[in-house]
Design an enzyme around this catalytic site. Structure first.
Site, PDB file in Angstrom:
ATOM      1  N   LYS A 191       0.813  -1.220   0.000  1.00  0.00           N
ATOM      2  CA  LYS A 191       0.000   0.000   0.000  1.00  0.00           C
ATOM      3  C   LYS A 191       0.851   1.277   0.000  1.00  0.00           C
ATOM      4  O   LYS A 191       0.442   2.301  -0.547  1.00  0.00           O
ATOM      5  CB  LYS A 191      -0.956   0.002   1.200  1.00  0.00           C
ATOM      6  CG  LYS A 191      -2.075  -1.033   1.080  1.00  0.00           C
ATOM      7  CD  LYS A 191      -3.067  -0.924   2.217  1.00  0.00           C
ATOM      8  CE  LYS A 191      -4.103  -2.031   2.121  1.00  0.00           C
ATOM      9  NZ  LYS A 191      -5.122  -1.942   3.172  1.00  0.00           N
ATOM     10  N   ARG A 225       0.541   1.854  21.117  1.00  0.00           N
ATOM     11  CA  ARG A 225       1.688   1.333  21.877  1.00  0.00           C
ATOM     12  C   ARG A 225       2.837   2.331  21.820  1.00  0.00           C
ATOM     13  O   ARG A 225       3.448   2.643  22.829  1.00  0.00           O
ATOM     14  CB  ARG A 225       2.089  -0.013  21.244  1.00  0.00           C
ATOM     15  CG  ARG A 225       3.201  -0.725  21.903  1.00  0.00           C
ATOM     16  CD  ARG A 225       3.373  -2.096  21.300  1.00  0.00           C
ATOM     17  NE  ARG A 225       3.726  -2.058  19.866  1.00  0.00           N
ATOM     18  CZ  ARG A 225       3.886  -3.126  19.102  1.00  0.00           C
ATOM     19  NH1 ARG A 225       3.726  -4.331  19.622  1.00  0.00           N
ATOM     20  NH2 ARG A 225       4.209  -3.014  17.841  1.00  0.00           N
ATOM     21  N   SER A 280       4.335   8.311  20.225  1.00  0.00           N
ATOM     22  CA  SER A 280       4.721   9.334  19.236  1.00  0.00           C
ATOM     23  C   SER A 280       3.943   9.167  17.921  1.00  0.00           C
ATOM     24  O   SER A 280       3.622  10.152  17.252  1.00  0.00           O
ATOM     25  CB  SER A 280       6.229   9.284  18.966  1.00  0.00           C
ATOM     26  OG  SER A 280       6.578   8.015  18.475  1.00  0.00           O
ATOM     27  N   GLY A 336     -14.201  -6.842  11.165  1.00  0.00           N
ATOM     28  CA  GLY A 336     -13.901  -6.013   9.995  1.00  0.00           C
ATOM     29  C   GLY A 336     -14.364  -6.572   8.663  1.00  0.00           C
ATOM     30  O   GLY A 336     -13.981  -6.040   7.619  1.00  0.00           O
TER      31      GLY A 336
HETATM   32  P1  NDP Z   1       0.332  -1.656  10.573  1.00  0.00           P
HETATM   33  O1  NDP Z   1       1.430  -2.650  10.632  1.00  0.00           O
HETATM   34  O2  NDP Z   1       0.470  -0.464   9.690  1.00  0.00           O
HETATM   35  O3  NDP Z   1       0.089  -1.062  12.068  1.00  0.00           O
HETATM   36  C1  NDP Z   1       0.037  -1.923  13.165  1.00  0.00           C
HETATM   37  C2  NDP Z   1      -0.474  -1.180  14.404  1.00  0.00           C
HETATM   38  O4  NDP Z   1      -0.712  -2.153  15.432  1.00  0.00           O
HETATM   39  C3  NDP Z   1       0.521  -0.180  14.982  1.00  0.00           C
HETATM   40  O5  NDP Z   1      -0.214   0.872  15.577  1.00  0.00           O
HETATM   41  C4  NDP Z   1       1.237  -1.017  16.053  1.00  0.00           C
HETATM   42  O6  NDP Z   1       1.749  -0.245  17.117  1.00  0.00           O
HETATM   43  C5  NDP Z   1       0.102  -1.855  16.570  1.00  0.00           C
HETATM   44  N1  NDP Z   1       0.487  -3.150  17.145  1.00  0.00           N
HETATM   45  C6  NDP Z   1       1.107  -4.166  16.503  1.00  0.00           C
HETATM   46  N2  NDP Z   1       1.220  -5.235  17.337  1.00  0.00           N
HETATM   47  C7  NDP Z   1       0.660  -4.869  18.506  1.00  0.00           C
HETATM   48  C8  NDP Z   1       0.494  -5.533  19.756  1.00  0.00           C
HETATM   49  N3  NDP Z   1       0.900  -6.785  19.956  1.00  0.00           N
HETATM   50  N4  NDP Z   1      -0.143  -4.876  20.754  1.00  0.00           N
HETATM   51  C9  NDP Z   1      -0.584  -3.608  20.557  1.00  0.00           C
HETATM   52  N5  NDP Z   1      -0.430  -2.917  19.404  1.00  0.00           N
HETATM   53  C10 NDP Z   1       0.191  -3.549  18.385  1.00  0.00           C
HETATM   54  O7  NDP Z   1      -0.997  -2.499  10.263  1.00  0.00           O
HETATM   55  P2  NDP Z   1      -2.315  -1.968   9.539  1.00  0.00           P
HETATM   56  O8  NDP Z   1      -2.626  -0.647  10.111  1.00  0.00           O
HETATM   57  O9  NDP Z   1      -2.164  -2.112   8.080  1.00  0.00           O
HETATM   58  O10 NDP Z   1      -3.403  -3.072   9.981  1.00  0.00           O
HETATM   59  C11 NDP Z   1      -3.964  -3.082  11.286  1.00  0.00           C
HETATM   60  C12 NDP Z   1      -5.110  -4.086  11.365  1.00  0.00           C
HETATM   61  O11 NDP Z   1      -6.187  -3.680  10.536  1.00  0.00           O
HETATM   62  C13 NDP Z   1      -4.743  -5.500  10.906  1.00  0.00           C
HETATM   63  O12 NDP Z   1      -5.328  -6.418  11.807  1.00  0.00           O
HETATM   64  C14 NDP Z   1      -5.366  -5.618   9.542  1.00  0.00           C
HETATM   65  O13 NDP Z   1      -5.702  -6.956   9.243  1.00  0.00           O
HETATM   66  C15 NDP Z   1      -6.614  -4.765   9.723  1.00  0.00           C
HETATM   67  N6  NDP Z   1      -7.146  -4.234   8.460  1.00  0.00           N
HETATM   68  C16 NDP Z   1      -8.407  -4.611   8.087  1.00  0.00           C
HETATM   69  C17 NDP Z   1      -8.958  -4.145   6.918  1.00  0.00           C
HETATM   70  C18 NDP Z   1     -10.361  -4.573   6.533  1.00  0.00           C
HETATM   71  O14 NDP Z   1     -10.773  -4.349   5.387  1.00  0.00           O
HETATM   72  N7  NDP Z   1     -11.124  -5.150   7.437  1.00  0.00           N
HETATM   73  C19 NDP Z   1      -8.229  -3.241   6.015  1.00  0.00           C
HETATM   74  C20 NDP Z   1      -6.918  -2.873   6.518  1.00  0.00           C
HETATM   75  C21 NDP Z   1      -6.405  -3.377   7.687  1.00  0.00           C
HETATM   76  P3  NDP Z   1       3.221   0.469  17.032  1.00  0.00           P
HETATM   77  O15 NDP Z   1       2.993   1.744  16.296  1.00  0.00           O
HETATM   78  O16 NDP Z   1       3.598   0.670  18.443  1.00  0.00           O
HETATM   79  O17 NDP Z   1       4.109  -0.497  16.295  1.00  0.00           O
END
Ligand code: NDP
Length: 285
Positions: free
Chosen positions: A73, A159, A162, A250
């Site tokens: 993306k 988490r 920032s 979702g």
């Molecule tokens: P990214 O990798 O861009 O972001 C991940 C986020 O999750 C960050 O904020 C990260 O925090 C946080 N995170 C990761 N692991 C943990 C954990 N163990 N505990 C707490 N926070 C955590 O992922 P996306 O934003 O692309 O996707 C996020 C979710 O949305 C996924 O589950 C994806 O499947 C879903 N999704 C669903 C869609 C749909 O059509 N239903 C479309 C797009 C996404 P940090 O910043 O601290 O790393």
């Protein structure tokens, strides 16, 4: 003549890696059948180091548009010649249209989320207190469509604090004032504030984990929304149910983002309720 233009069918695809699991071809086939549009929609596996070449090949073959999923993306964002405001805000792209030699890009994930909450789940966001968990691509994509619904308050918790603050700054630059950034710890404050809608945009559910948020954020009238979906209840939604909240996954967001892409390409809006009902019955997304 190229491979795809030998027929009268307009060709679309979804690029990803992996991609074999994608339900987008079936969703778009259902939309096409319903609306009488003659299209072909396939999955296309792009090599991790070959996304741009794979897109260019599809365009050269006569492809009209494409969806983009994990992990491309951000690359799609940089590839585009023209970006919608939604795509600019999201910093990521999930929908491409190939028009007159140009790549026109949009992000329909956020509007898909909002439509699923406000229309399919009949939960208005206007004037409500909304908690958005996560600050990655999905949260960023949701930011503008959520704010356009005019919630009374949007709290973004992540988490990494920032990154939540970065999203807060983006929102404030667009004159959306009532946006607050918090760490998990800051959610556990003395006021014991609850929220009307709690959206999990973290990827924690992928590892069957739950962000460490206090139970008091959920009220019995709250809607907890996990962007993730699957055959079973997600870990986040299980926790939210234990805390007394209503839950939704979702799947509807997936179908609504596809519907918006279909509308961008074909100018026709499909009836998503029938498609969503089909997948809910099958329970197989
Ligand atoms: P990214 O990798 O861009 O972001 C991940 C986020 O999750 C960050 O904020 C990260 O925090 C946080 N995170 C990761 N692991 C943990 C954990 N163990 N505990 C707490 N926070 C955590 O992922 P996306 O934003 O692309 O996707 C996020 C979710 O949305 C996924 O589950 C994806 O499947 C879903 N999704 C669903 C869609 C749909 O059509 N239903 C479309 C797009 C996404 P940090 O910043 O601290 O790393």
């Amino acid at each position: 003549m190229s491979v795809l233009t030998t027929t009268n069918i307009d060709h679309y695809c979804v690029f990803g890696n992996p991609i074999h699991h994608s339900k987008s071809p079936l969703i778009h086939a259902m939309f096409a059948e319903q609306t009488g549009q003659v299209i072909d929609y396939q999955t296309r596996l792009a090599p991790l180091d070959g996304f741009v070449e794979t897109v260019r090949m599809f365009i050269a073959e006569g492809g009209r548009g494409a969806n983009v999923t994990v992990p491309f993306k951000l690359e799609a964002f940089t590839l585009a010649n023209q970006l919608s405001q939604r795509a600019q805000m999201a910093g990521a792209v999930n929908t491409l249209s190939f028009v007159d030699g140009k790549i026109i890009a949009d992000n329909t994930d956020g509007i898909g989320l909002v439509r699923d909450i406000t229309q399919n789940a009949a939960t208005p966001l206007r004037g409500k207190r909304v908690l958005l968990l996560g600050a990655g691509g999905a949260a960023r994509g949701a930011l503008l469509p959520l704010l356009q619904e005019q919630p009374a308050l949007l709290t973004i918790a992540n988490r990494t604090l920032s990154k939540a603050q970065e999203l807060q700054n983006v929102a404030q630059a667009l004159s959306f004032a009532d946006v607050v950034a918090k760490s998990w710890q800051q959610l556990d404050e003395a006021s014991k504030q609850s929220f009307d809608v709690i959206i999990n945009a973290t990827s924690a559910s992928l590892q069957s984990e739950v962000p460490p948020i206090p139970a008091h954020v959920f009220a019995s009238t709250s809607l907890a929304y996990d962007m993730m979906y699957g055959d079973t209840v997600t870990s986040f939604n299980r926790y939210a149910q234990q805390c007394g909240a209503k839950t939704r996954d979702g799947l509807g967001m997936l179908i609504e983002q596809a519907a918006e892409a279909f509308f961008i390409w074909r100018g026709v809006r499909p009836d998503t309720t029938r498609v969503l009902a089909h997948f809910r019955t099958k329970g197989s997304v």
